[in-house]
Design an enzyme around this catalytic site. Sequence first.
Site, mmCIF file in Angstrom:
data_model
loop_
_atom_site.group_PDB
_atom_site.id
_atom_site.type_symbol
_atom_site.label_atom_id
_atom_site.label_comp_id
_atom_site.label_asym_id
_atom_site.label_seq_id
_atom_site.Cartn_x
_atom_site.Cartn_y
_atom_site.Cartn_z
ATOM 1 C CD GLU A 154 -1.284 -2.304 2.169
ATOM 2 O OE1 GLU A 154 -2.034 -2.865 2.979
ATOM 3 O OE2 GLU A 154 -0.078 -2.614 2.019
ATOM 4 N NE ARG B 259 23.659 -28.505 -5.230
ATOM 5 C CZ ARG B 259 23.014 -29.221 -4.321
ATOM 6 N NH1 ARG B 259 22.898 -28.766 -3.077
ATOM 7 N NH2 ARG B 259 22.441 -30.377 -4.631
#
Length: 383
Positions: A66, A221
């Site tokens: 917001e 990874r």
Amino acid sequence: MVCASLVIPGKGIFSLSKPMARALQLARRGQFSTSPNPMVGAVVVDSSGTIVGEGYHRKAGGPHAEVYALRQAGSKANGATLYVTLEPCNHYGRTPPCTESIIQSGIKAVHIATLDPNPHVRGGGVDRLESEGIQVYVGENQVEAEALNRPFMTWSKLARPLVTLKAAMSLDGKIAGWQPTSRYLSSPQSLSFGHDLRRSHDAVLIGINTLLTDDPTLTYRGRGAGRDPIRVVIDSRGRAPADARIFHSGSMAPTLVYTTDAAPVEWEREVFSAGGEVVRVNATPHLHVDLKAVLHDLATRHVLSVLVEGGAIIHGTFLSLGLADRWISLVSPLLIGAGGFPAVLGSHFSPSIPGQITKIKRLGPDLMIETMLLSSTAISQKG
């Protein structure tokens, strides 16, 4: 419904029939960086139906969606309508309450996809906005908004993380026992998908048998940027060796070993010296680690999601206790036969656990099947 248009510098104007759909689209951009906070998106629409501000929560501890949207809108927020995917906060945390920014901006109406289920703040945002005469509407795109933040919803409503069980298996449902040409059953594409799963979960969990057999590091990874999940090992009697790779991977993510009072104190000291943290919890009548206690402890650490990569026994235990929310199968085009081990062991389900398939995807030669489980304690049954 407002038909909005979005102006992008240098790209002109395109139509948006549903501003909330745009807010949900923005919220997804925070997928790998907001936990333990939820993903939230927001747009500001002026009286002519034009989006004049938009934003999303980018990372935990940073400004909320917001705030970004109101900053972009500036003075155009006065008299405008705000669409936000989750109830604005009304409390001081690492950032000030969003309700005050909304009130000060002059926003006249707020559309909220779903309320914040956190029992400590539930309803506070709506009450604060309505007390200042702002019109509040709740429920637009609610299903999509809750699905987007299923881990946060589970943590808030059930006081435990969302639990995903993942199993790489053959066509006949076996996870081991084949004669491999490599150490992996899955294709490279499935392995890459598995790392994406690690990146999207706060923690990855295995049992002691998987640790002793595979000696994994449980690090991320993958190809994109990402952080390592918290590594969790279930070890009822203190058998995890201090020289296991999980303690020496160089990762900044902590490694938690959950055990019982049956584990030796000397072993605990060795694990601590290797860089792990031993957490003693209650034992079950069979002297195993109580998985409910594990999930409770992880929830207190603000772990919202857990990926279980353990073997058949740990999968079976989560399922039998009704603690699994999602099952992901990575199916390889291979038949193993009677010599293989099934994906689930040590549990009997009566009646069978129902599920709803939510996604099917090709991963090279493999097939990924995602199923939401409708067990008695799953979030889907709690509302």
